[in-house]
Design an enzyme around this catalytic site. Sequence first.
Site, PDB file in Angstrom:
ATOM      1  N   TYR A 266      49.386 -30.375  84.222  1.00 57.35           N
ATOM      2  CA  TYR A 266      50.249 -31.546  84.579  1.00 57.35           C
ATOM      3  C   TYR A 266      51.271 -31.777  83.535  1.00 57.35           C
ATOM      4  O   TYR A 266      52.362 -32.613  83.961  1.00 57.35           O
ATOM      5  CB  TYR A 266      49.358 -32.913  84.634  1.00 57.35           C
ATOM      6  CG  TYR A 266      48.283 -32.744  85.830  1.00 57.35           C
ATOM      7  CD1 TYR A 266      47.959 -31.575  86.452  1.00 57.35           C
ATOM      8  CD2 TYR A 266      47.521 -34.006  86.135  1.00 57.35           C
ATOM      9  CE1 TYR A 266      46.875 -31.371  87.600  1.00 57.35           C
ATOM     10  CE2 TYR A 266      46.504 -34.062  87.430  1.00 57.35           C
ATOM     11  CZ  TYR A 266      46.319 -32.730  87.788  1.00 57.35           C
ATOM     12  OH  TYR A 266      45.613 -32.750  88.942  1.00 57.35           O
TER      13      TYR A 266
ATOM     14  N   LYS B  66      36.749 -22.440  84.402  1.00 52.69           N
ATOM     15  CA  LYS B  66      36.925 -20.956  85.392  1.00 52.69           C
ATOM     16  C   LYS B  66      37.079 -20.028  84.458  1.00 52.69           C
ATOM     17  O   LYS B  66      37.950 -19.239  84.676  1.00 52.69           O
ATOM     18  CB  LYS B  66      38.022 -21.219  86.479  1.00 52.69           C
ATOM     19  CG  LYS B  66      38.177 -20.538  87.624  1.00 52.69           C
ATOM     20  CD  LYS B  66      37.047 -20.752  88.496  1.00 52.69           C
ATOM     21  CE  LYS B  66      37.136 -19.481  89.431  1.00 52.69           C
ATOM     22  NZ  LYS B  66      36.206 -19.273  90.404  1.00 52.69           N
TER      23      LYS B  66
ATOM     24  N   ASP C 133      34.089 -24.281  90.356  1.00 52.15           N
ATOM     25  CA  ASP C 133      33.794 -24.437  92.008  1.00 52.15           C
ATOM     26  C   ASP C 133      32.211 -24.547  92.203  1.00 52.15           C
ATOM     27  O   ASP C 133      31.725 -25.305  92.875  1.00 52.15           O
ATOM     28  CB  ASP C 133      34.137 -22.918  92.627  1.00 52.15           C
ATOM     29  CG  ASP C 133      33.743 -21.731  91.801  1.00 52.15           C
ATOM     30  OD1 ASP C 133      33.409 -21.600  90.601  1.00 52.15           O
ATOM     31  OD2 ASP C 133      33.910 -20.534  92.131  1.00 52.15           O
TER      32      ASP C 133
ATOM     33  N   ASP D 212      40.473 -34.087  87.137  1.00 51.46           N
ATOM     34  CA  ASP D 212      41.205 -34.821  88.346  1.00 51.46           C
ATOM     35  C   ASP D 212      40.597 -35.060  89.628  1.00 51.46           C
ATOM     36  O   ASP D 212      39.996 -35.741  90.182  1.00 51.46           O
ATOM     37  CB  ASP D 212      42.589 -34.655  88.302  1.00 51.46           C
ATOM     38  CG  ASP D 212      43.431 -35.524  89.505  1.00 51.46           C
ATOM     39  OD1 ASP D 212      42.965 -36.620  89.631  1.00 51.46           O
ATOM     40  OD2 ASP D 212      44.363 -35.151  89.795  1.00 51.46           O
TER      41      ASP D 212
ATOM     42  N   ASP E  20      37.356 -37.864  91.662  1.00 48.71           N
ATOM     43  CA  ASP E  20      37.376 -38.207  93.036  1.00 48.71           C
ATOM     44  C   ASP E  20      36.295 -37.842  93.758  1.00 48.71           C
ATOM     45  O   ASP E  20      35.628 -38.616  94.524  1.00 48.71           O
ATOM     46  CB  ASP E  20      38.629 -37.612  93.583  1.00 48.71           C
ATOM     47  CG  ASP E  20      39.955 -38.360  93.597  1.00 48.71           C
ATOM     48  OD1 ASP E  20      40.073 -38.987  92.496  1.00 48.71           O
ATOM     49  OD2 ASP E  20      40.685 -38.453  94.514  1.00 48.71           O
TER      50      ASP E  20
HETATM   51  C1  IPM Z   1      44.499 -40.063  88.486  1.00 49.17           C
HETATM   52  C2  IPM Z   1      45.834 -40.041  89.569  1.00 49.17           C
HETATM   53  C3  IPM Z   1      46.874 -39.504  88.659  1.00 49.17           C
HETATM   54  C4  IPM Z   1      46.366 -38.207  87.794  1.00 49.17           C
HETATM   55  C5  IPM Z   1      48.194 -39.389  89.665  1.00 49.17           C
HETATM   56  C6  IPM Z   1      48.306 -40.677  90.310  1.00 49.17           C
HETATM   57  C7  IPM Z   1      49.309 -38.970  88.621  1.00 49.17           C
HETATM   58  O1  IPM Z   1      45.263 -39.183  90.607  1.00 49.17           O
HETATM   59  O2  IPM Z   1      44.312 -41.009  87.697  1.00 49.17           O
HETATM   60  O3  IPM Z   1      43.246 -39.543  88.852  1.00 49.17           O
HETATM   61  O4  IPM Z   1      46.462 -37.207  88.791  1.00 49.17           O
HETATM   62  O5  IPM Z   1      46.034 -38.274  87.020  1.00 49.17           O
HETATM   63 MN    MN Z   2      43.314 -38.411  90.479  1.00 53.32          MN
END
Ligand code: IPM
Ligand code: MN
Length: 374
Positions: free
Chosen positions: A149, A199, A231, A255, A259
């Site tokens: 990133y 990985k 994975d 990241d 989620d």
């Molecule tokens: C998070 C979000 C951010 C990230 C985005 C909005 C840039 O997805 O905080 O997880 O990827 O870090």
């Molecule tokens: Mn995120």
Amino acid sequence: MSGRSCKGPFKILVLPGDGIGPEIIKEAVKVLKALGEKKGITFNFQYGLIGGAAIDETGVPLPEETVELGKQSDAILLGAVGGPKWDNLPPEIRPELGGLLKIRKVFDLYANLRPVMFFPELKNASPLKPEIIEGVDILMVRELTGGLYFGEKKRFTTEQGEQAVIDTLIYTEKEVERVVRLGFELAQKRRGKLTLVDKANVLESSRFWREITEEIKKEYPDVELSYMYVDNCAMQLIRNPRQFDVIVTENMFGDILTDEGAVLAGSIGLLPSASLNGKFGLYEPIHGSAPDIAGQNKANPLATILSAGMMLRYSLDCPEEALLIEKAVKAVLQKGYRTGDILEPGTALVTCEEMGDLVAEEILGGVYDEGLPL
Ligand code: IPM
Ligand code: MN
């Protein structure tokens, strides 16, 4: 009671941001004010601009003034950034890259703590079977200021005249060491298990992480360290999530996996986060700005309220007060109040604002005294 003092005055920089950001932040501030009133803590809230809101007002997603205010604060509480209105701007001045990623970098907030907790009250809100998610208690530690990133990104043309692209993944030894070390320390305070997710069968960067981790491991003989490919981890998280205690991983893997972790809790609207550099931190819900429901008073403010709880614990030395917020949230859920994202038959739908009121009342009502087990 211990001799510790959690009285403040604490300077908190509040950055509502975009989309549902302002609505959820309002509720978290309300809850902190209630806590202040109940416990005699002084919070001084200062407001700043970030993201699309900052672009609209100042032309840039992270104004210098916001950075200055942050430097004078004990902690930062953030809502969310981004939205369709700003999606077509050049990447570096978009809310996500120029706002959120930049503030993380400016304050060197390298460790992103994302706890994934199981709420018994919400066991049917998750699409996963209750017997899979029952008792889940994972602390995900995502490296936040390095990797893909933040590496150089560029488009170029090959010798054959074809369009091509590069995203660069760079980690220095120190960057890896500091976050892995924190992973060990956090594991020591919990159930003593640390999993490094990578990985390493493909990536050199992963092998580098493993070498460094092997060295640090010697200093933490009481922590049981394991390695897992990302994975496989994605699969294990929904197959047998109870096997995990602390997970530490690089930025992009973290990241994605966090989620996924949100599904274990029932809704992404419940997951708080702390982005830390030592005691200083930025606290935000892990969900985004949800532009589709912005301004409708129906977002779930609990992730932001729980983020304020993390702020009390990690930046302000107020662990008992952090627990009080968590207990108040639990009490409200136990009483059957739900925002739309976690609504089930037999529960009562409340607005974002009502949810904030309920948590604040629970704190002021004092039903949940210090020391009461969760
Ligand atoms: C998070 C979000 C951010 C990230 C985005 C909005 C840039 O997805 O905080 O997880 O990827 O870090
Ligand atoms: Mn995120």
